[in-house]
Structures are given as C-alpha cells and as structure tokens.
Design a protein around this motif. Structure first.
Motif, PDB file in Angstrom:
ATOM      1  N   GLU A 104       0.841  -1.198   0.000  1.00 50.88           N
ATOM      2  CA  GLU A 104       0.000   0.000   0.000  1.00 50.88           C
ATOM      3  C   GLU A 104       0.874   1.246   0.000  1.00 50.88           C
ATOM      4  O   GLU A 104       1.983   1.240   0.513  1.00 50.88           O
ATOM      5  CB  GLU A 104      -0.948   0.014   1.205  1.00 50.88           C
ATOM      6  N   GLU A 105       0.340   2.305  -0.582  1.00 53.88           N
ATOM      7  CA  GLU A 105       1.061   3.570  -0.632  1.00 53.88           C
ATOM      8  C   GLU A 105       1.139   4.166   0.763  1.00 53.88           C
ATOM      9  O   GLU A 105       0.147   4.240   1.485  1.00 53.88           O
ATOM     10  CB  GLU A 105       0.355   4.530  -1.583  1.00 53.88           C
ATOM     11  N   ALA A 106       2.348   4.601   1.152  1.00 53.78           N
ATOM     12  CA  ALA A 106       2.544   5.147   2.496  1.00 53.78           C
ATOM     13  C   ALA A 106       2.936   6.616   2.478  1.00 53.78           C
ATOM     14  O   ALA A 106       3.041   7.243   3.524  1.00 53.78           O
ATOM     15  CB  ALA A 106       3.611   4.341   3.238  1.00 53.78           C
ATOM     16  N   GLY A 107       3.168   7.169   1.296  1.00 50.31           N
ATOM     17  CA  GLY A 107       3.536   8.579   1.211  1.00 50.31           C
ATOM     18  C   GLY A 107       3.789   8.968  -0.227  1.00 50.31           C
ATOM     19  O   GLY A 107       4.133   8.136  -1.063  1.00 50.31           O
ATOM     20  N   ARG A 108       3.617  10.256  -0.520  1.00 49.14           N
ATOM     21  CA  ARG A 108       3.787  10.718  -1.903  1.00 49.14           C
ATOM     22  C   ARG A 108       4.391  12.116  -1.905  1.00 49.14           C
ATOM     23  O   ARG A 108       3.978  12.989  -1.126  1.00 49.14           O
ATOM     24  CB  ARG A 108       2.434  10.728  -2.626  1.00 49.14           C
ATOM     25  N   GLY A 109       5.398  12.318  -2.768  1.00 51.49           N
ATOM     26  CA  GLY A 109       5.996  13.631  -2.945  1.00 51.49           C
ATOM     27  C   GLY A 109       5.932  14.040  -4.399  1.00 51.49           C
ATOM     28  O   GLY A 109       5.207  13.439  -5.203  1.00 51.49           O
ATOM     29  N   VAL A 110       6.693  15.083  -4.761  1.00 51.85           N
ATOM     30  CA  VAL A 110       6.657  15.605  -6.126  1.00 51.85           C
ATOM     31  C   VAL A 110       7.170  14.567  -7.121  1.00 51.85           C
ATOM     32  O   VAL A 110       6.580  14.355  -8.183  1.00 51.85           O
ATOM     33  CB  VAL A 110       7.484  16.900  -6.221  1.00 51.85           C
ATOM     34  N   SER A 111       8.278  13.906  -6.792  1.00 51.13           N
ATOM     35  CA  SER A 111       8.888  12.985  -7.752  1.00 51.13           C
ATOM     36  C   SER A 111       9.084  11.585  -7.178  1.00 51.13           C
ATOM     37  O   SER A 111       9.810  10.786  -7.754  1.00 51.13           O
ATOM     38  CB  SER A 111      10.247  13.532  -8.208  1.00 51.13           C
ATOM     39  N   ALA A 112       8.452  11.299  -6.046  1.00 50.17           N
ATOM     40  CA  ALA A 112       8.643   9.989  -5.426  1.00 50.17           C
ATOM     41  C   ALA A 112       7.384   9.531  -4.708  1.00 50.17           C
ATOM     42  O   ALA A 112       6.591  10.343  -4.217  1.00 50.17           O
ATOM     43  CB  ALA A 112       9.810  10.028  -4.440  1.00 50.17           C
ATOM     44  N   THR A 113       7.211   8.220  -4.664  1.00 48.36           N
ATOM     45  CA  THR A 113       6.128   7.593  -3.910  1.00 48.36           C
ATOM     46  C   THR A 113       6.740   6.524  -3.022  1.00 48.36           C
ATOM     47  O   THR A 113       7.622   5.781  -3.453  1.00 48.36           O
ATOM     48  CB  THR A 113       5.106   6.933  -4.863  1.00 48.36           C
ATOM     49  N   VAL A 114       6.293   6.470  -1.774  1.00 50.57           N
ATOM     50  CA  VAL A 114       6.786   5.466  -0.835  1.00 50.57           C
ATOM     51  C   VAL A 114       5.706   4.405  -0.631  1.00 50.57           C
ATOM     52  O   VAL A 114       4.541   4.731  -0.408  1.00 50.57           O
ATOM     53  CB  VAL A 114       7.171   6.097   0.518  1.00 50.57           C
ATOM     54  N   TRP A 115       6.124   3.147  -0.722  1.00 48.99           N
ATOM     55  CA  TRP A 115       5.208   2.019  -0.550  1.00 48.99           C
ATOM     56  C   TRP A 115       5.670   1.138   0.602  1.00 48.99           C
ATOM     57  O   TRP A 115       6.879   0.941   0.792  1.00 48.99           O
ATOM     58  CB  TRP A 115       5.185   1.163  -1.820  1.00 48.99           C
ATOM     59  N   SER A 116       4.724   0.604   1.353  1.00 47.27           N
ATOM     60  CA  SER A 116       5.046  -0.526   2.224  1.00 47.27           C
ATOM     61  C   SER A 116       5.027  -1.767   1.338  1.00 47.27           C
ATOM     62  O   SER A 116       4.234  -1.866   0.401  1.00 47.27           O
ATOM     63  CB  SER A 116       4.036  -0.647   3.358  1.00 47.27           C
ATOM     64  N   ALA A 117       5.949  -2.675   1.613  1.00 50.55           N
ATOM     65  CA  ALA A 117       6.129  -3.824   0.722  1.00 50.55           C
ATOM     66  C   ALA A 117       6.674  -5.012   1.503  1.00 50.55           C
ATOM     67  O   ALA A 117       7.041  -4.894   2.673  1.00 50.55           O
ATOM     68  CB  ALA A 117       7.083  -3.459  -0.424  1.00 50.55           C
ATOM     69  N   ILE A 118       6.710  -6.142   0.837  1.00 52.60           N
ATOM     70  CA  ILE A 118       7.322  -7.349   1.387  1.00 52.60           C
ATOM     71  C   ILE A 118       8.483  -7.755   0.488  1.00 52.60           C
ATOM     72  O   ILE A 118       8.341  -7.812  -0.742  1.00 52.60           O
ATOM     73  CB  ILE A 118       6.300  -8.506   1.468  1.00 52.60           C
ATOM     74  N   CYS A 119       9.628  -8.001   1.103  1.00 54.56           N
ATOM     75  CA  CYS A 119      10.748  -8.613   0.382  1.00 54.56           C
ATOM     76  C   CYS A 119      10.491 -10.114   0.398  1.00 54.56           C
ATOM     77  O   CYS A 119      10.636 -10.771   1.439  1.00 54.56           O
ATOM     78  CB  CYS A 119      12.071  -8.268   1.065  1.00 54.56           C
ATOM     79  N   LYS A 120      10.065 -10.646  -0.735  1.00 57.70           N
ATOM     80  CA  LYS A 120       9.557 -12.031  -0.775  1.00 57.70           C
ATOM     81  C   LYS A 120      10.599 -13.087  -0.406  1.00 57.70           C
ATOM     82  O   LYS A 120      10.283 -14.011   0.354  1.00 57.70           O
ATOM     83  CB  LYS A 120       8.944 -12.297  -2.157  1.00 57.70           C
TER      84      LYS A 120
END
Length: 331
Positions: free
Chosen positions: A33-49
């Motif tokens: 899921e998206e956890a944050g958004r800026g002008v040129s970047a988006t931060v996602w929570s994720a799983i390293c499989k």
C-alpha cells in the motif's frame, strides 16, 4: 503488517550490520500500500519475498529528477555505505522501467510529523523533544564527519520504530562534499538549491557563497521549533514569502509564537545557538551534543511509552486523518 514490522526493524538493522544482500529486481518485492507521496517519489510498504520481511520502497520517477542517472547512482552508493544506528539504512537500489527503486527498512512508528499531526498538534513535551533530537544530532554528527550534508532535516524525515528508536531518514537530497586539493581538504561550496523552504538556511536560499554542513544546524534549530509549536515557522506562508521572511527578518525564536507547553531556558538557548544567520557562528553537531538541554533526554523506551503507546498504525492514522481526525494526511 504492523506486528511483523514491529519485530522486523531490529532484524533488518542487524542484517545491515553484516551487509546482507537484498534483491535488486522488482519481482522480488510485493508492493502492499502507498505510504507517502511527494513531487517525484512515492513510498510504498512492501514485502521482500525471499526474506518474507516488511520493507519500505521509495519509487523515484527518473524523468522528474533534476540530476543525471550517474549522479543518482553515486548518491545511492554513498547511502549504501552509511552505517549508524540513528540513520535509516538503504538496503538496496536499482532501476526498473522509469523508476529508481530504493529499498529501506519499514519503520512502523512513522514520522514525528505524522505523530504530531495525529495526536500532538500543539507540540511535544520537552523531554520527548530532547530524546528525539539527541539521536538526530548523533546521526548528523556521523554524516558531517564524513563530509555529507543531509540538507532536509525536519520532523517529516525523523522516524520512530515500534520500540521508540529514532532514525533520521530521506537522504534523497543528501550530498557528499566534493574533495579538492590535498587529501582531506573539503571544498565547502555546494550551490544547488534543495530542501524545504521553511527549514532552509539563509545561505542556502541566497546561493551566493555556497554552504556546508552548518546548513543542517539551522534546519535542526527550525525542527526544534516545529516540535515545540506543532509546525515550522512561516509554515502557512507560500514558499517565496518564506524565503523573504527568512532572509529579511531576525531568526525565529521559541517565543516567536505562543506555546501551550512550558519550555526551559536551556531549550531557548539551544534554538538561539542554531538559528544564527552567520553560519560561521553556528556550533557543530558534536558540540551541540554537549549542551545541557540534552540532560533531560531519555532512552528509546521513554518514547515508546510517552509518544507511541496507544497510537493506531501509520496506515490507520492516515485514513483517520483523511476522515477528519488531526490536521493533514501526511506521513
């Protein structure tokens, strides 16, 4: 995800100590899921499989970057080489399609900004501020000794894990000072205009003489005010007005705005030491760590008990703020 994330931060930090190699291909990660958004970047929570570990991934749009891919790669290599308990490590980075992927530990407590906007809009208590900012200074001291300027110190870039450990994050605008002349002689002249206006040092705004790591000390002082007042000075003004106010007005103080909490003379003195317009008169991070203000600082468990206890998870906070709880849905 929060329970796993609560356990994972110490595991990931420990694995970073021994240079565990994280995957450098997009199919090794599942974006949640998206956890944050800026002008040129988006931060996602994720799983390293492959490791079944929660991580955070910053996707940076290469088309919107104001520097070359070579510069980005060099910066990522610098970030990867850093290793300090108060700095959020870069676990891996790689290019996939139009984005640079930057893999970092998932820090379940979220940012100090998010915590303030959700639960403490009028500011934090002094011992909480002292505890957080002592560790921020430790991180800055480490960076500055290596010739690195962070350039975007603010509450939004200070993270807390579930145990209350402080991590200075977002080196997207951090830069290594260029070496010149004899070995160890640093050319203290960066002329790039980066950072957030409310936290930006006057010499960075002016772009005439260049600047050095003391620009971070100004931003550190502004962040002290941000944590005391619940917002940075001039935060409600447009960026150009912030620039004019910073350059033309006397530096802000703890008493520039009314506060709903009592703050000590020591804190007022610390803010005044940081917010001196002449960078040559600002103290170093190392010397600031000796200031009496930090005698009120506690350990990480204090932040866990007094700041994080009872808070919903970051995604829940964001949703609640979107629904009207708190002030703004920032992470």
């Amino acid at each position: 995800m929060s329970a796993g994330a609560s356990r994972s931060i110490s595991n990931i930090m420990a694995s970073h100590q021994v240079r565990r190699e994280y995957p450098t291909s997009a199919d090794a990660y599942e974006l949640l899921e998206e956890a944050g958004r800026g002008v040129s970047a988006t931060v996602w929570s994720a799983i390293c499989k492959p490791f079944n570990e929660p991580v955070a991934i910053k996707l940076m749009d290469l088309e919107n970057m104001n520097c070359s891919l070579d510069e980005i790669v060099r910066e990522a290599q610098t970030m990867r080489s850093l290793n300090h308990p108060c700095l959020l490590p870069l676990l891996a980075s790689f290019v996939h399609r139009e984005n640079l992927w930057m893999v970092m530990p998932y820090v379940s407590g979220g940012s100090v900004l998010n915590i303030m906007r959700f639960a403490y809009p009028d500011g934090l208590d002094e011992p909480v501020i002292a505890t957080i900012m002592r560790d921020v200074l430790r991180g800055l001291e480490y960076l500055h000794r290596r010739g690195i300027i962070h350039r975007d110190v603010k509450a939004g870039n200070i993270l807390l894990d579930a145990g209350g450990h402080v991590l200075l994050a977002d080196f997207g605008v951090a830069t290594t000072l260029e070496r010149g002349g004899s070995w160890g002689n640093l050319v203290l002249a960066r002329n790039t205009f980066v950072g957030t206006p409310c936290w930006m040092a006057p010499e960075v705004m002016e772009q005439t003489q260049g600047y050095d790591e003391r620009a971070d000390i100004w931003s550190f002082g502004i962040t002290l005010l941000e944590m005391a007042h619940g917002h940075a000075p001039f935060a409600r003004l447009p960026p150009m007005k912030v620039l004019l106010m910073t350059l033309q007005n006397p530096p802000p103080t703890l008493d520039s705005e009314p506060t709903k909490k009592p703050y000590s003379k020591a804190m007022r003195e610390l803010v005044a030491k940081c917010l001196v317009k002449d960078p040559a008169r600002r103290p170093s991070a190392s010397s600031l760590l000796e200031h009496k203000f930090f005698k009120t600082a506690h350990d990480s468990s204090y932040l866990q008990r007094h700041l994080l206890a009872g808070l919903p998870s970051v995604p829940e906070r964001v949703q609640l703020m979107k629904a009207g709880h708190g002030t703004r849905p920032d992470v």
